[in-house]
Enzyme design. Structure first.
Site, PDB file in Angstrom:
ATOM      1  N   ASP A 264     -13.192  -8.610  13.493  1.00  8.67           N
ATOM      2  CA  ASP A 264     -12.311  -8.552  12.330  1.00  8.67           C
ATOM      3  C   ASP A 264     -12.642  -9.678  11.365  1.00  8.67           C
ATOM      4  O   ASP A 264     -12.984 -10.793  11.781  1.00  8.67           O
ATOM      5  CB  ASP A 264     -10.854  -8.660  12.762  1.00  8.67           C
TER       6      ASP A 264
ATOM      7  N   TRP B  85     -11.106  -4.356  -2.403  1.00  8.01           N
ATOM      8  CA  TRP B  85      -9.658  -4.512  -2.385  1.00  8.01           C
ATOM      9  C   TRP B  85      -9.084  -4.564  -3.805  1.00  8.01           C
ATOM     10  O   TRP B  85      -8.039  -3.981  -4.082  1.00  8.01           O
ATOM     11  CB  TRP B  85      -9.268  -5.762  -1.611  1.00  8.01           C
TER      12      TRP B  85
ATOM     13  N   TYR C 114       0.800  -1.223   0.000  1.00  9.09           N
ATOM     14  CA  TYR C 114       0.000   0.000   0.000  1.00  9.09           C
ATOM     15  C   TYR C 114       0.835   1.277   0.000  1.00  9.09           C
ATOM     16  O   TYR C 114       0.283   2.371   0.129  1.00  9.09           O
ATOM     17  CB  TYR C 114      -0.935   0.002   1.211  1.00  9.09           C
TER      18      TYR C 114
ATOM     19  N   HIS D  35     -11.586  -4.438  11.442  1.00  6.22           N
ATOM     20  CA  HIS D  35     -10.381  -4.444  10.614  1.00  6.22           C
ATOM     21  C   HIS D  35      -9.714  -3.076  10.507  1.00  6.22           C
ATOM     22  O   HIS D  35      -8.507  -3.008  10.269  1.00  6.22           O
ATOM     23  CB  HIS D  35     -10.715  -4.972   9.213  1.00  6.22           C
TER      24      HIS D  35
ATOM     25  N   SER E  64      -3.101  -7.377   8.344  1.00 13.78           N
ATOM     26  CA  SER E  64      -3.801  -7.751   7.122  1.00 13.78           C
ATOM     27  C   SER E  64      -2.820  -8.355   6.107  1.00 13.78           C
ATOM     28  O   SER E  64      -2.139  -9.328   6.418  1.00 13.78           O
ATOM     29  CB  SER E  64      -4.553  -6.541   6.568  1.00 13.78           C
ATOM     30  N   TYR E  65      -2.707  -7.773   4.907  1.00 14.79           N
ATOM     31  CA  TYR E  65      -1.754  -8.314   3.936  1.00 14.79           C
ATOM     32  C   TYR E  65      -0.337  -8.258   4.494  1.00 14.79           C
ATOM     33  O   TYR E  65       0.493  -9.130   4.195  1.00 14.79           O
ATOM     34  CB  TYR E  65      -1.837  -7.537   2.622  1.00 14.79           C
TER      35      TYR E  65
END
Length: 580
Positions: A254, A162, A40, A289, A113-114
């Site tokens: 989440d 996403w 990101y 999240h 997350s990622y």
């Protein structure tokens, strides 16, 4: 302690691609390093999620910090394809760090997350330099969360949002390089800013703005089962190679909560060394999240619910000091499991998960055949139902039950977290089974599941379930939920259609929760067949759902059977420490 800040350092990968990184390194001498890999934009990490440790705190604690753009994102070379290069790139980056004159040869990783997925990818290489990881809000199974559910339904609103986010960033990179299309960039950015209409497009696989961009979209739409495509990028079987202890951080609301707790228990059993197994830690708060404050429009969990008040920032430092720096006393007095118990709204230390003193208790479904809506006659009782019966509702995919909170992204106001369920529970296609008014508190902490005996007029349909805390004033707050696509009732990898009218026993995974149902409250289970747009709509045809049009959709008449021969039951993990 002084640090030197180097911007856009080029780190070579084994195939010649160079990845860009920002490096905060010690001005003098050597020390341990913490690595963050993200798709990101590494420059955004300073203002990133509140669940991450404070960068300045880590620097003041004596760590160097490296933030790196994943392959094909921001300023890194190459092409971004989710999950495909992260293992090798993570391993190569660790090797580069160890070789730097400011590194003492030890590395930790953190991120959400990622950013958590890539930690497990790196850990699965068994790199001896990687001493610890702190993955939050993440998964080691890249099918079961995030892109599909544990029950085989497409996580629609997440996948569209996403993909629009990553495609827009990729298209802007191409445009800056002189190869992109301004019109395509404009279209993708517009979709990102207003993603809700993407969820309404049918067939799902042909959402124009996403399907036209290609890349991974068609692959994900073409593999709705947990088949070999997903097996190749799943890490459950690779835990045997992991030698790094992990600080696993999750939120009850989440979208990864099911995977967070399963990863903790799986790593405790199957990680590659005793140190990695015994060093696993678990923290779960009343978070979703994108927010870790514990404050929502329909439910606030009090001032102690936030990451700041519970001391997560300090825990990060203690964890890395123990496993990266080697300070054997750093975690003294810190329990291996720390959870926020909703209802009483308190943090509590535990020794394991699930809690060792759990009593798995069946709450049987019953009714006189009219459990439709919260005003129906559906009941939950710890006594088995003595009389056979069933409840019926019509699931029409053209009129799905709308998502009302839960473990999803907040793409619209009030879309995620704890949300009053009274509006959706007033629908005829929602069955509500409610327990009696409680005279004593009842604690439910642990994994939650539902066994149903079902039949349908269709060859395939979905079954959803939601655990709800009903307050004395009627407010009904969701705690956890799940969905099962009937064709995957026996295996996520293999489809088996139903025979209309035949009764099948199925299990719906509702992930996990921790909540005390207080006196005056009631325990409720809501059952239906859709949760849209969090999940895609089952067309009920038995065909390839992502390729079907609205005209191909058919309604399904679904039945929930209960009684002596069909003991449909909610299985709750009850904690009763009054007896101890």
């Amino acid at each position: 302690m002084q640090h030197v800040y180097d911007i856009d350092v080029r780190i070579p990968m084994r195939d010649g691609v160079a990845l860009a990184a920002n490096v905060w390194r010690l001005a003098d001498g050597t020390g341990p390093t913490l690595l963050v890999r993200l798709p990101y934009g590494k420059d955004s990490l300073i203002t990133a999620s509140e669940i991450l440790p404070n960068l300045l705190t880590l620097l003041e604690a004596g760590y160097a910090v490296v933030t790196q753009d994943c392959r094909g994102t921001n300023r890194s070379e190459g092409e971004f394809v989710p999950h495909m290069a992260d293992r090798a790139d993570g391993e190569d980056t660790l090797a580069w760090i160890v070789d730097q004159p400011w590194s003492d040869g030890t590395v930790g990783m953190y991120g959400a997350s990622y950013l958590g997925m890539v930690q497990w990818e790196a850990a699965a290489t068994g790199s001896p330099a990687l001493r610890a990881i702190a993955p939050s809000l993440t998964s080691i199974d890249n099918y079961e969360a995030p892109w599909y559910s544990a029950g085989g339904a497409l996580s629609l609103s997440l996948v569209t949002l996403w993909s629009a986010l990553m495609y827009a960033a990729d298209a802007q990179r191409s445009l800056a390089a002189g190869t992109g299309s301004p019109a395509q960039v404009q279209e993708l950015v517009a979709a990102l800013l207003a993603p809700e209409p993407l969820n309404d497009v049918l067939p799902t696989a042909e959402v124009p703005v996403l399907a036209a961009y290609g890349k991974w979209w068609n692959d994900w739409m073409s593999h709705p089962a947990h088949d070999g495509f997903w097996d190749a990028i799943e890490l459950t079987s690779e835990l045997k190679n992991v030698t790094a202890p992990a600080l696993n951080i999750g939120g009850w609301y989440d979208l990864y909560i099911g995977q967070t707790v399963r990863t903790f228990t799986a790593a405790r059993e199957n990680a590659g060394t005793a140190q990695a197994r015994e060093g696993q830690r678990l923290v779960i708060g009343p978070w979703e999240h994108e927010s870790a404050r514990g404050v929502y429009p329909d439910r606030s969990f009090g001032p102690m619910a936030s990451v700041r008040m519970m001391g997560l920032n300090e825990l990060y430092v203690k964890f890395f000091d123990r496993w990266v720096r080697g300070d054997t006393s750093a975690l003294d007095g810190v329990a291996p499991v720390k959870i926020f118990v909703m209802g009483i709204d308190q943090w509590r230390d535990e020794q394991d998960w699930p809690l060792p003193d759990t009593t798995w208790t069946d709450f049987h479904l019953g009714s006189a055949g009219h459990a439709n809506t919260a005003d129906g006659d559906g009941v939950l009782t710890t006594e088995p139902a003595a009389v056979a019966g069933h409840d019926t509702y019509l699931y029409d995919p053209r009129r799905p039950v709308p998502t009302a909170g839960g473990a999803c992204l907040p793409t619209t106001p009030g879309f995620c977290g704890p949300v009053d369920q009274r509006t959706v529970a007033g629908r005829e296609d929602v069955l509500c089974f409610t327990g009696p008014v409680l005279e004593e508190p009842v604690e439910v902490t642990g994994p939650v599941s539902l066994t149903l005996f079902v039949s349908s007029s269709a060859v395939d349909t979905d079954f959803t379930a939601k655990l709800v805390d009903v307050f004395p004033d009627g407010k009904a707050i969701n705690l956890c939920d799940g969905i099962l696509r009937a064709r995957y009732r026996n295996s996520r990898a293999r489809e088996e259609l139903m025979k209309p009218g035949e009764v099948y026993e199925i299990t719906v995974d509702l992930t996990a929760t921790s909540n005390v149902f207080l006196p005056g409250h009631r325990i409720r289970l809501d059952v239906s067949s859709s949760n849209f747009p969090r999940y895609d709509r089952n067309t009920n045809t038995g065909g390839v759902i992502a390729r079907e049009t609205e005209e191909q959709m058919i309604p399904a008449i679904n039945h929930i059977h209960h009684g002596p021969d069909h003991p449909s039951r909610l299985v709750l993990p009850i904690i009763d420490r009054k007896k101890q």
